[in-house]
Design an enzyme around this catalytic site. Structure first.
Site, PDB file in Angstrom:
ATOM      1  N   LYS A   1       0.883  -1.250   0.088  1.00  0.00           N
ATOM      2  CA  LYS A   1      -0.149  -0.056  -0.022  1.00  0.00           C
ATOM      3  C   LYS A   1       0.779   1.333   0.124  1.00  0.00           C
ATOM      4  CE  LYS A   1      -4.358  -1.936   1.552  1.00  0.00           C
ATOM      5  NZ  LYS A   1      -3.992  -3.460   1.878  1.00  0.00           N
TER       6      LYS A   1
HETATM    7  C1  LIG Z   1      -4.641  -4.370   1.339  1.00  0.00           C
HETATM    8  C2  LIG Z   1      -3.819  -5.687   0.994  1.00  0.00           C
HETATM    9  C3  LIG Z   1      -4.170  -6.917   0.429  1.00  0.00           C
HETATM   10  C4  LIG Z   1      -5.630  -6.525  -0.579  1.00  0.00           C
HETATM   11  O1  LIG Z   1      -5.297  -5.713  -1.518  1.00  0.00           O
HETATM   12  P1  LIG Z   1      -6.568  -5.400  -2.263  1.00  0.00           P
HETATM   13  O2  LIG Z   1      -6.262  -4.181  -3.243  1.00  0.00           O
HETATM   14  O3  LIG Z   1      -7.437  -4.525  -1.084  1.00  0.00           O
HETATM   15  O4  LIG Z   1      -7.472  -6.402  -2.934  1.00  0.00           O
HETATM   16  C5  LIG Z   1      -3.474  -7.866   0.212  1.00  0.00           C
HETATM   17  N1  LIG Z   1      -2.307  -7.949   1.074  1.00  0.00           N
HETATM   18  C6  LIG Z   1      -1.899  -7.072   1.914  1.00  0.00           C
HETATM   19  C7  LIG Z   1      -0.809  -7.337   2.812  1.00  0.00           C
HETATM   20  C8  LIG Z   1      -2.706  -5.700   2.060  1.00  0.00           C
HETATM   21  O5  LIG Z   1      -2.401  -4.966   2.936  1.00  0.00           O
END
Ligand SMILES: *Cc1c(COP(=O)(O)O)cnc(C)c1O
Length: 430
Positions: free
Chosen positions: A107
């Protein structure tokens, strides 16, 4: 480029307004009115381009003249200060590691890109913007880190007391500067309810509240970069590429599908979910029926009504057979996830986190002959230290940044209710 609301194609705004407001007034998600097409020459030459050059080429058409070339390049350079290694596991299996950013989860890219876009749009304003965000763990750290020191922006993060991991809490509460952590003595749902209430509260308008949640186009679009980088690094194998993405809110995989629609030659996309399996069920029955969210080991994917799925349907013009020709989705429970962590470790000496392990399971569903399979490893295993160590029966070394953060002093304002949120905002702005 204009963006329309997925609820009403006649509501159109420019990139700037989509970024500032996050959600359309009718609560739809913003979606680009056209999908730019990349020329074949770009793909012929992609291995000679840096990640930042690729990012500029891919993102620029979505922004048009709203951010000038020099500023967009600077935003991209500041966003992409770390690498996305493709790690070989077997001849035809690779892990694309997206966790080498400051908060050790993928993220970071979206949060850093968005914060800098907002900083750019706010550059000549003397008014402050307040980013108000509720987190269940990973988002808060990425947003806090991404917005640290951005001019004209204050970030207020609400998190549920004692319900985030120690590392996650320290990532939210130790930065200082323009970052403020409100520790809510209740659940994540209460945090989220307070944030929603604040957005509708006219007495808080003076703070120019904005959201930084994952549906914001400036968090969604830059995630396309991962898929282009994966292709660039694997192109020399001259094999077809299948990608499996561990999915919760389906933003990341939706960015991959957008890249595909722009011309990126990926043959198959697999969305691997945990027990929250609304999308795999939808693909089987064509009925979209979110159920109660269940808590799992891969907690960042504990989502039963993934917001970005409407964008995926929009990309394929609501044509499910067309979507299924390139996209599939499978669900895995915690026991399977643990076995996958165990298998990756014992067979290949690779330590995966629970989210990456779900992605690895998804690669087993690839149906393209002679393809290379890539799973996205979305978080550093240390973020899920207890679960991973228990499965592989080995202690994980703490990365230096994490040891440093654990030493730092936590600073938070404890609040119990909405009135105290308002008092805290007044205090922050005093
Ligand atoms: C947010 C997150 C996801 C999921 O991603 P999306 O875009 O919401 O499908 C997967 N793995 C981790 C470690 C995350 O923080």
């Amino acid at each position: 480029m204009k963006y329309f609301s997925t609820n009403n194609h006649n509501i159109k705004v420019r990139f700037k307004d989509a970024v500032i407001h996050g959600l359309a007034p009718d609560k739809g998600l913003y979606f680009p009115e056209e999908i730019p097409q990349l020329p074949q020459s770009f793909f012929n030459n992609i291995e000679n381009l840096s990640d930042t050059e690729i990012a500029y080429t891919v993102l620029q058409p979505f922004i048009g003249d709203e951010i000038p070339e020099y500023a967009l390049k600077e935003i991209i350079n500041e966003t992409l200060t770390f690498d996305f290694p493709v790690v070989k596991i077997t001849e035809d299996l690779y892990s694309l590691e997206l966790f080498h950013g400051p908060t050790l989860a993928f993220k970071d890219v979206g949060a850093r890109f968005m914060s800098r876009c907002l900083g750019y749009f706010n550059r000549n304003s003397n008014e402050n913007v307040t980013v108000l965000v509720a987190t269940s763990g990973d988002t808060g750290g990425a947003v806090a880190n991404g917005f640290l020191g951005v001019k004209g922006v204050k970030v207020v993060i609400l998190y549920p007391s004692k319900r985030v991991s120690d590392i996650q809490e320290k990532q939210l509460t130790t930065l200082g500067g323009n970052i403020f952590a409100l520790e809510v003595t209740d659940t994540f749902d209460t945090c989220q309810a307070m944030v929603k209430k604040a957005f509708l509260d006219s007495s808080l308008q003076k703070y120019n509240l904005t959201s930084a949640n994952s549906i914001n186009v400036a968090r969604w679009l830059p995630q396309m970069i991962y898929y282009f980088v994966a292709y660039k690094k694997l192109k020399k194998l001259q094999q077809k590429v299948v990608i499996s993405c561990p999915s919760g809110n389906f933003g990341n995989i939706c960015a991959g599908l957008l890249a595909y629609k722009m011309g990126l030659p990926i043959e198959q996309f697999i969305a691997a979910t945990n027990a929250n399996n609304t999308v795999p069920r939808f693909l089987e029955t064509e009925e979209y029926l979110p159920s109660q969210t269940v808590a799992t080991l891969s907690n960042a994917m504990d989502v039963s009504n993934p917001s970005n799925f409407v964008r995926i349907l929009e990309l394929f013009h609501q044509n499910v057979p067309e979507l299924k020709s390139v996209f599939s989705s499978y669900s895995y429970n915690d026991l399977q996830t643990k076995k996958a962590i165990q298998e990756l470790y014992s067979k290949y000496d690779y330590v995966a986190d629970p989210h990456g392990a779900v992605g690895y399971l998804g690669t087993q569903k690839a149906t393209i002959p002679n393809s290379v399979k890539v799973f996205l490893e979305t978080a550093h295993p240390i973020k899920f230290k207890d679960a991973v160590e228990q499965v592989i029966d080995k202690e994980l070394p703490l990365p230096d940044d994490i040891s440093a953060i654990i030493e730092k002093e936590k600073k938070s304002i404890v609040i119990e209710n909405y009135e105290e949120l308002k008092e805290s905002l007044a205090l922050i702005y005093r």
